[in-house]
Design an enzyme around this catalytic site. Structure first.
Site, mmCIF file in Angstrom:
data_model
loop_
_atom_site.group_PDB
_atom_site.id
_atom_site.type_symbol
_atom_site.label_atom_id
_atom_site.label_comp_id
_atom_site.label_asym_id
_atom_site.label_seq_id
_atom_site.Cartn_x
_atom_site.Cartn_y
_atom_site.Cartn_z
ATOM 1 N N HIS A 1 0.813 -1.225 0.000
ATOM 2 C CA HIS A 1 0.000 0.000 0.000
ATOM 3 C C HIS A 1 0.845 1.273 0.000
ATOM 4 C CE1 HIS A 1 0.822 -0.255 4.359
ATOM 5 N NE2 HIS A 1 0.472 1.023 4.444
ATOM 6 N N ASP A 2 2.024 1.209 0.595
ATOM 7 C CA ASP A 2 2.871 2.409 0.662
ATOM 8 C C ASP A 2 4.029 2.358 -0.326
ATOM 9 O OD1 ASP A 2 1.517 3.983 2.408
ATOM 10 O OD2 ASP A 2 2.617 3.331 4.197
ATOM 11 N N HIS B 1 1.890 9.729 -2.468
ATOM 12 C CA HIS B 1 2.354 8.333 -2.548
ATOM 13 C C HIS B 1 1.281 7.335 -2.986
ATOM 14 C CE1 HIS B 1 0.801 7.905 1.647
ATOM 15 N NE2 HIS B 1 0.766 6.606 1.369
ATOM 16 N N HIS C 1 -6.339 4.143 -0.015
ATOM 17 C CA HIS C 1 -6.173 3.702 1.378
ATOM 18 C C HIS C 1 -6.040 4.871 2.359
ATOM 19 C CE1 HIS C 1 -1.745 4.180 0.624
ATOM 20 N NE2 HIS C 1 -1.644 4.285 1.962
ATOM 21 N N HIS C 2 -6.009 6.114 1.844
ATOM 22 C CA HIS C 2 -6.016 7.289 2.736
ATOM 23 C C HIS C 2 -7.307 8.078 2.618
ATOM 24 C CE1 HIS C 2 -2.117 7.170 4.668
ATOM 25 N NE2 HIS C 2 -1.537 6.845 3.498
ATOM 26 N N ASP D 1 -3.821 0.502 8.666
ATOM 27 C CA ASP D 1 -2.651 1.372 8.451
ATOM 28 C C ASP D 1 -2.550 2.424 9.566
ATOM 29 O OD1 ASP D 1 -0.534 2.692 7.244
ATOM 30 O OD2 ASP D 1 -1.823 3.879 5.927
ATOM 31 N N LYS E 1 5.837 5.368 -1.682
ATOM 32 C CA LYS E 1 6.798 6.176 -0.914
ATOM 33 C C LYS E 1 8.229 5.965 -1.400
ATOM 34 C CE LYS E 1 4.112 6.773 3.310
ATOM 35 N NZ LYS E 1 3.942 6.423 4.734
HETATM 36 FE FE LIG Z 1 0.005 5.342 3.267
#
Ligand SMILES: [Fe+2]
Length: 522
Positions: A393-394, A422, A446-447, A475, A397
């Site tokens: 998911h990240d 990201h 997801h944010h 998260d 980044k």
């Molecule tokens: Fe994230």
């Protein structure tokens, strides 16, 4: 009456008249004695006695003649009656035709079957009721009959008054007077049904012959192995393909046991041709022989009309090449799966290596998300996707400056805007991977927050995929329970209180309730 009987009758009459007259004369005329009249009759007595005998014989003869005449007449009447009965009730058609072909008489059955009336018969001839297709051979037969020859079992086609074809078979002879033919007499049987049945039978035989030929061609040219087995599994017939497969002359195969050639490997298949008669191999069954060949085998028992077993037909299709290809494909798929898993691990490791502060974050988030999904009863397929999305998911980044991720102070607004990119960066990184296309929405959203204040699009409530809402909770919880360069971990209790405080604003209520239930049980 034969001569012996006549002679005895004459003798008996002679004795009777002689004796009676010898008795009567002494009694009536009182002359001489019985003995003198018996042994020494006078001349006129002899004449009278012979005359009496003659008269009696004539009377007897006349009576016998009359009786004979009556008997002959009676016999003739009976014969005529029988003939009339037969003529009128015969099922067959009877006709009498004059030498010119005109009808003299026909029986009722003839009228009934052909439909012509007695009046019609006055205006038509025999040749008018014969079908043109057989007129020539009927005309020839008629000439033979007129020459005195009897024609038997002649076949013809009559045409009824309404045009219907009637197939007949019959015998024809002639009636002559003083050596001159005056008529032909024929009796014909309607064989229309028989001819039709014969035609059907011929058609059936033709079909059977063709089917047999087709079967033989198929049998001998089939690429499949076909063998016929008796109840003891002896080979009673086989096709060329089988002989080619076992590389033996056909004459050496008949009578051999099928398992001499088709011994299967029970450790790999669990089946054996020896079980054929147990009915276990009725369906296509996969068999591997000891020689390393793979076969699909079907078995069909054949029974007679009384249900008695005749033989089995076994069809074996060599699928060794197909099986090898399947195995290679399976190996390739497993290799590809392994490659994919390693790829995901490599991506996660790359992210962990980029910032020591987030090391292990992805694995923990995946663990939380999986627990929540199971608690909420999601399908296995969705849980697998969610776990994969959690691990990656990240990943966006990777494209974020290191100093932003490791900055010990709070980020400026401008820096935070850079970090907020990201999810899109992660989506862009993974969009070329076909196997990951279903998790791209989860990574991108997801944010997002339930109240629409999240990023990148500000989606609200149900607009956000459920798995993305789960991922967001997992998260956030892990972030709140881990140290960051700009702060120490606020702790699990704080994280739980934040989940409750933001329930329905940041987080989905159902997800939070499921997670709180998990946390309270842990
Ligand atoms: Fe994230």
């Amino acid at each position: 009456m034969n001569k012996r009987k006549v002679m005895w009758l004459v003798i008996k009459l002679l004795i009777a008249v002689w004796v009676i007259d010898s008795i009567v004369d002494p009694l009536i005329f009182e002359e001489g004695t019985f003995i003198s009249h018996l042994l020494t009759p006078s001349a006129h007595e002899v004449f009278v006695r012979l005359l009496l005998i003659g008269i009696l014989l004539f009377a007897v003869y006349n009576r016998t003649l009359l009786a004979k005449q009556k008997a002959v007449q009676h016999t003739a009447q009976e014969s005529e009656e029988r003939y009339r009965t037969l003529f009128e009730n015969a099922h067959d058609m009877i006709q009498s035709v004059a030498p010119d072909g005109s009808f003299i008489f026909v029986n009722p059955s003839w009228i009934k079957k052909l439909g012509y009336t007695q009046e019609d018969l006055k205006t038509i001839t025999m040749f008018d009721i014969i079908h043109p297709d057989c007129r020539d051979h009927c005309t020839a037969a008629f000439k033979r009959v007129m020459s005195g020859e009897a024609v038997n079992n002649i076949e013809a086609t009559f045409i009824s008054k309404n045009g219907r074809k009637i197939e007949v078979e019959g015998n024809v002879n002639v009636r002559s007077v003083d050596g001159k033919v005056i008529a032909t007499q024929g009796i014909f049987r309607d064989i229309t049904r028989r001819k039709k049945a014969e035609g059907q039978l011929a058609g059936l035989l033709k079909d059977v012959t063709r089917a047999k030929t087709e079967w033989e061609i198929t049998f001998n040219n089939s690429m499949e192995i076909i063998i016929l087995l008796d109840k003891d599994l002896n080979i009673i017939k086989h096709n060329k393909r089988f002989a080619d497969f076992v590389e033996l002359p056909p004459q050496e195969l008949l009578g051999r046991k099928c398992y001499d050639f088709f011994t299967c490997n029970p450790t790999e298949t669990g089946h054996c041709l020896g079980k054929i008669h147990d009915g276990e191999l009725r369906e296509w069954t996969e068999v591997k022989t000891n020689s390393g060949h793979w076969f699909y085998i079907s078995h069909c028992p054949i029974f007679d009309e009384n249900g008695k077993f005749l033989h089995s037909i076994v069809i074996a299709s060599d699928v060794t090449s197909l099986k090898n290809t399947q195995q290679r494909l399976q190996d390739s798929e497993e290799e590809l799966d392994s490659l994919f898993v390693n790829f995901v691990k490599a991506m996660v490791n790359a992210l962990d290596a980029k910032s020591p502060w987030t090391k292990g974050h992805s694995e923990r988030v995946a663990g939380y998300a999986e627990q929540i999904a199971k608690e909420m009863g999601l399908e296995d397929e969705k849980i697998i996707l969610l776990r994969l999305a959690s691990l990656l998911h990240d990943i966006g980044k990777i494209g974020t400056y290191d100093y932003l991720l490791d900055k010990p102070e709070s980020l400026t607004e401008e820096e935070f805007e850079a970090v907020k990119k990201h999810p899109d960066q992660g989506t862009a990184i993974l969009k070329g991977v076909k196997q990951l296309k279903d998790i791209l929405p989860l990574i991108r959203y997801h944010h997002e927050r339930i109240d629409g204040k999240g990023y990148p699009e500000g989606l609200k409530g149900e607009e956000i995929p459920l798995c993305a809402r789960i991922l967001h909770v997992a998260d956030s919880f892990d972030s709140m329970t881990a140290d960051r360069p700009y702060r120490s971990s606020p702790g699990k209790e704080y994280a739980i209180s934040e989940l409750k405080r933001c329930n329905g604003t940041r987080f989905d209520t159902r997800v939070v309730e499921a997670f709180l239930k998990i946390l309270s049980n842990s």
